[in-house]
Design a protein around this motif. Structure first.
Motif, PDB file in Angstrom:
ATOM      1  N   VAL A 195       9.845  -4.212   6.938  1.00  0.00           N
ATOM      2  CA  VAL A 195      10.332  -4.419   5.574  1.00  0.00           C
ATOM      3  C   VAL A 195       9.504  -5.603   4.936  1.00  0.00           C
ATOM      4  N   THR A 196       9.218  -5.159   3.825  1.00  0.00           N
ATOM      5  CA  THR A 196       8.284  -6.012   2.648  1.00  0.00           C
ATOM      6  C   THR A 196       8.780  -7.292   2.556  1.00  0.00           C
ATOM      7  N   ALA A 197       8.096  -8.221   2.236  1.00  0.00           N
ATOM      8  CA  ALA A 197       8.555  -9.479   1.750  1.00  0.00           C
ATOM      9  C   ALA A 197       8.552  -9.561   0.249  1.00  0.00           C
ATOM     10  N   ALA A 198       8.188  -8.406  -0.376  1.00  0.00           N
ATOM     11  CA  ALA A 198       7.782  -8.431  -1.897  1.00  0.00           C
ATOM     12  C   ALA A 198       8.987  -9.253  -2.611  1.00  0.00           C
ATOM     13  N   THR A 227       0.935  -1.187   0.042  1.00  0.00           N
ATOM     14  CA  THR A 227      -0.307   0.142  -0.128  1.00  0.00           C
ATOM     15  C   THR A 227       0.760   1.355  -0.036  1.00  0.00           C
ATOM     16  N   HIS A 228       1.995   1.241   0.425  1.00  0.00           N
ATOM     17  CA  HIS A 228       3.132   2.426   0.215  1.00  0.00           C
ATOM     18  C   HIS A 228       4.389   2.040   1.057  1.00  0.00           C
ATOM     19  N   VAL A 229       5.360   2.537   0.751  1.00  0.00           N
ATOM     20  CA  VAL A 229       6.816   2.406   1.283  1.00  0.00           C
ATOM     21  C   VAL A 229       6.640   2.385   2.951  1.00  0.00           C
ATOM     22  N   HIS A 230       6.505   1.271   3.509  1.00  0.00           N
ATOM     23  CA  HIS A 230       6.660   1.335   4.920  1.00  0.00           C
ATOM     24  C   HIS A 230       7.721   1.625   5.718  1.00  0.00           C
ATOM     25  N   ALA A 231       7.710   2.189   6.868  1.00  0.00           N
ATOM     26  CA  ALA A 231       8.718   2.525   7.463  1.00  0.00           C
ATOM     27  C   ALA A 231       8.736   1.810   8.944  1.00  0.00           C
ATOM     28  N   ASP A 232       7.974   0.912   9.042  1.00  0.00           N
ATOM     29  CA  ASP A 232       8.010   0.121  10.291  1.00  0.00           C
ATOM     30  C   ASP A 232       8.134  -1.338  10.261  1.00  0.00           C
ATOM     31  N   ASN A 259      12.813  -0.948   1.768  1.00  0.00           N
ATOM     32  CA  ASN A 259      11.552  -0.913   1.022  1.00  0.00           C
ATOM     33  C   ASN A 259      11.588  -0.184  -0.482  1.00  0.00           C
ATOM     34  N   MET A 260      12.560   0.693  -0.388  1.00  0.00           N
ATOM     35  CA  MET A 260      12.859   1.177  -1.670  1.00  0.00           C
ATOM     36  C   MET A 260      13.609   0.232  -2.651  1.00  0.00           C
ATOM     37  N   ARG A 261      14.004  -0.723  -2.090  1.00  0.00           N
ATOM     38  CA  ARG A 261      14.399  -1.753  -2.825  1.00  0.00           C
ATOM     39  C   ARG A 261      13.433  -3.011  -3.080  1.00  0.00           C
ATOM     40  N   CYS A 262      12.489  -2.985  -2.327  1.00  0.00           N
ATOM     41  CA  CYS A 262      11.022  -3.808  -2.340  1.00  0.00           C
ATOM     42  C   CYS A 262      11.481  -4.753  -1.560  1.00  0.00           C
ATOM     43  N   GLY A 263      12.433  -4.666  -0.652  1.00  0.00           N
ATOM     44  CA  GLY A 263      12.685  -5.684   0.509  1.00  0.00           C
ATOM     45  C   GLY A 263      14.064  -6.518   0.278  1.00  0.00           C
ATOM     46  N   GLN A 264      14.688  -6.101  -0.817  1.00  0.00           N
ATOM     47  CA  GLN A 264      15.861  -6.756  -1.304  1.00  0.00           C
ATOM     48  C   GLN A 264      17.080  -6.637  -0.184  1.00  0.00           C
ATOM     49  N   PRO A 265      17.652  -7.401   0.458  1.00  0.00           N
ATOM     50  CA  PRO A 265      18.745  -7.178   1.172  1.00  0.00           C
ATOM     51  C   PRO A 265      19.945  -6.268   0.409  1.00  0.00           C
ATOM     52  N   GLU A 266      20.729  -5.688   1.104  1.00  0.00           N
ATOM     53  CA  GLU A 266      22.017  -4.944   0.593  1.00  0.00           C
ATOM     54  C   GLU A 266      22.732  -6.045  -0.072  1.00  0.00           C
ATOM     55  N   GLY A 267      23.373  -5.832  -1.289  1.00  0.00           N
ATOM     56  CA  GLY A 267      24.215  -6.658  -1.798  1.00  0.00           C
ATOM     57  C   GLY A 267      23.739  -7.969  -2.659  1.00  0.00           C
ATOM     58  N   ASN A 268      22.306  -8.046  -2.458  1.00  0.00           N
ATOM     59  CA  ASN A 268      21.601  -8.873  -3.199  1.00  0.00           C
ATOM     60  C   ASN A 268      21.721 -10.232  -2.815  1.00  0.00           C
ATOM     61  N   ALA A 269      21.879 -10.318  -1.156  1.00  0.00           N
ATOM     62  CA  ALA A 269      22.175 -11.437  -0.509  1.00  0.00           C
ATOM     63  C   ALA A 269      21.173 -12.713  -0.722  1.00  0.00           C
ATOM     64  N   PRO A 270      21.492 -13.726  -1.035  1.00  0.00           N
ATOM     65  CA  PRO A 270      20.256 -14.779  -1.172  1.00  0.00           C
ATOM     66  C   PRO A 270      19.797 -15.070   0.247  1.00  0.00           C
ATOM     67  N   VAL A 271      18.575 -15.474   0.016  1.00  0.00           N
ATOM     68  CA  VAL A 271      17.810 -15.989   1.451  1.00  0.00           C
ATOM     69  C   VAL A 271      18.288 -17.404   1.889  1.00  0.00           C
ATOM     70  N   PRO A 272      18.603 -17.599   2.712  1.00  0.00           N
ATOM     71  CA  PRO A 272      19.362 -19.042   3.351  1.00  0.00           C
ATOM     72  C   PRO A 272      18.157 -19.694   3.463  1.00  0.00           C
ATOM     73  N   ALA A 330      10.112   3.248  -6.104  1.00  0.00           N
ATOM     74  CA  ALA A 330      10.979   2.188  -5.509  1.00  0.00           C
ATOM     75  C   ALA A 330      11.744   1.339  -6.696  1.00  0.00           C
ATOM     76  N   GLU A 331      12.887   0.831  -6.490  1.00  0.00           N
ATOM     77  CA  GLU A 331      13.646  -0.082  -7.297  1.00  0.00           C
ATOM     78  C   GLU A 331      13.118  -1.467  -7.323  1.00  0.00           C
ATOM     79  N   LEU A 332      13.292  -2.248  -8.556  1.00  0.00           N
ATOM     80  CA  LEU A 332      12.754  -3.611  -8.373  1.00  0.00           C
ATOM     81  C   LEU A 332      11.417  -3.886  -8.810  1.00  0.00           C
ATOM     82  N   ALA A 333      10.406  -2.781  -8.653  1.00  0.00           N
ATOM     83  CA  ALA A 333       9.155  -3.097  -8.571  1.00  0.00           C
ATOM     84  C   ALA A 333       8.768  -3.189 -10.255  1.00  0.00           C
TER      85      ALA A 333
END
Length: 354
Positions: free
Chosen positions: A61-64, A54-59, A222-235, A83-86
């Motif tokens: 991180v999105t799971a998008a 619904t918006h870029v959240h401040a409280d 959230n401006m990266r749509c929830g992507q961790p810095e460095g595009n680290a994979p989800v373990p 936002a990037e990656l949308a």
């Protein structure tokens, strides 16, 4: 149509699942809750088409991004958010289809410049994000917020829906789950009744609220749509216990899950000695290793057995989990909420001293 309202207790965020004819949408998914959402989708036999914020959240991180990585779902949010990656930027008047149903997109800026409200095709329900909360609304003092703009958005785009339209917000901090257009038009103390734009802006401009605790982490993420810095994979999720991965990279275990696995793990309590025997008590079999001593005493721990770090609230033990992982421990988790949560859930504590 399938409809589920899901809740993240850490951020008091509601996530909404809508499904029809084997296809689904998720509105405002939370990063740490992605495994829960994926499990539900699988159980219900639904394919996730898109996540809608619904918006870029401040409280939180999105799971998008995380859900996109897992199942290829599209990432949709307001084009105005930038936002990037949308891969599906949304504008007022857009339509988002799932099965034989669809949502209509209404721009409702004011809380932030990129707020959207999603309205079901028959106008029986709408998902308002933070633009309209139950008997309240989102703040307007950061992320290009505007009290005047929010007043116009709510009055023109939300409260003009049919009286019986059910309204579902992104958050509620009292456990209330739903309201209606008629209720908010009559009872909302900020935006209902005879309130005018002058009343509203005067109120909103004098709230003087502290910024959300996670704003410095959540907004950039959230401006990266929830992507961790460095595009680290989800373990991959550990198999030794049901764990939740926080966006910080720390795995957490819920109190009830730990109670069920106590005989299989090492408990490391990283509080100071007086805290170990205070009114909160400590867990049966816990080893007291204050955080300041942890690295010097790390060889006291068995590297082959899972380790659960514990403290008063979960903050120091989260740091302990990071330190243990860096020291080569491959099975580490933090007790979610620490001894405060454990005590709140009335789980057993030991009575012995240090």
């Amino acid at each position: 149509m399938i409809f589920r309202q899901l809740f993240d207790p850490t951020s008091s965020t509601y996530t909404y699942l809508l499904g029809d004819s084997g296809e689904a949408l998720l509105i405002d998914p939370v990063y740490e809750q992605a495994p829960r959402d994926l499990a539900l989708l699988k159980e219900l036999g639904l394919r996730l088409l898109a996540t809608l914020d619904t918006h870029v959240h401040a409280d939180h991180v999105t799971a998008a991004w995380r859900l996109h990585q897992s199942c290829g779902s599209s990432i949709a949010l307001a084009e105005a958010a930038g936002a990037e990656l949308a891969d599906r930027p949304l504008r007022h008047g857009d339509r988002i289809a799932f099965g034989s149903r669809h949502l209509n997109v209404r721009a409702t800026p004011g809380h932030t410049n990129g707020c959207l409200t999603y309205v079901l095709d028959d106008e029986s329900m709408a998902f308002t994000g933070d633009s309209l909360l139950i008997r309240g609304c989102g703040r307007t003092d950061f992320q290009q917020g505007s009290a005047q703009q929010l007043f116009a958005s709510v009055r023109e785009q939300i409260l003009t829906l049919p009286d019986g339209c059910l309204l579902y917000p992104a958050h509620d901090y009292r456990g209330i789950t739903v309201t209606s257009v008629a209720e908010e038009r009559r009872f909302n103390p900020r935006l209902g009744g005879d309130v005018d734009v002058g009343d509203f802006t005067g109120h909103m401009n004098n709230l003087h609220l502290p910024h959300p605790k996670l704003i410095a982490v959540a907004v950039p993420a959230n401006m990266r749509c929830g992507q961790p810095e460095g595009n680290a994979p989800v373990p991959d999720a550990p198999s030794w216990a049901p764990l939740t991965l926080r966006f910080s990279g720390v795995w957490e275990i819920e109190p009830m899950a730990l109670l069920e696995h106590l005989d299989r793990v090492q408990i490391v309590d990283v509080r100071e000695a007086p805290e170990f025997i205070d009114q909160l008590g400590h867990l049966q079999g816990a080893r007291l290793v204050p955080l300041s001593q942890l690295m010097a005493r790390v060889d006291e721990l068995d590297r082959e057995r899972p380790v659960v770090a514990v403290c008063r609230s979960g903050v120091r033990s989260a740091q302990a989990s990071v330190l243990l992982a860096k020291a080569g421990f491959g099975q580490v988790a933090n007790l979610a909420g620490g001894m405060l949560r454990w005590k709140l859930e009335a789980l057993p504590v030991a009575s012995d001293s240090v």
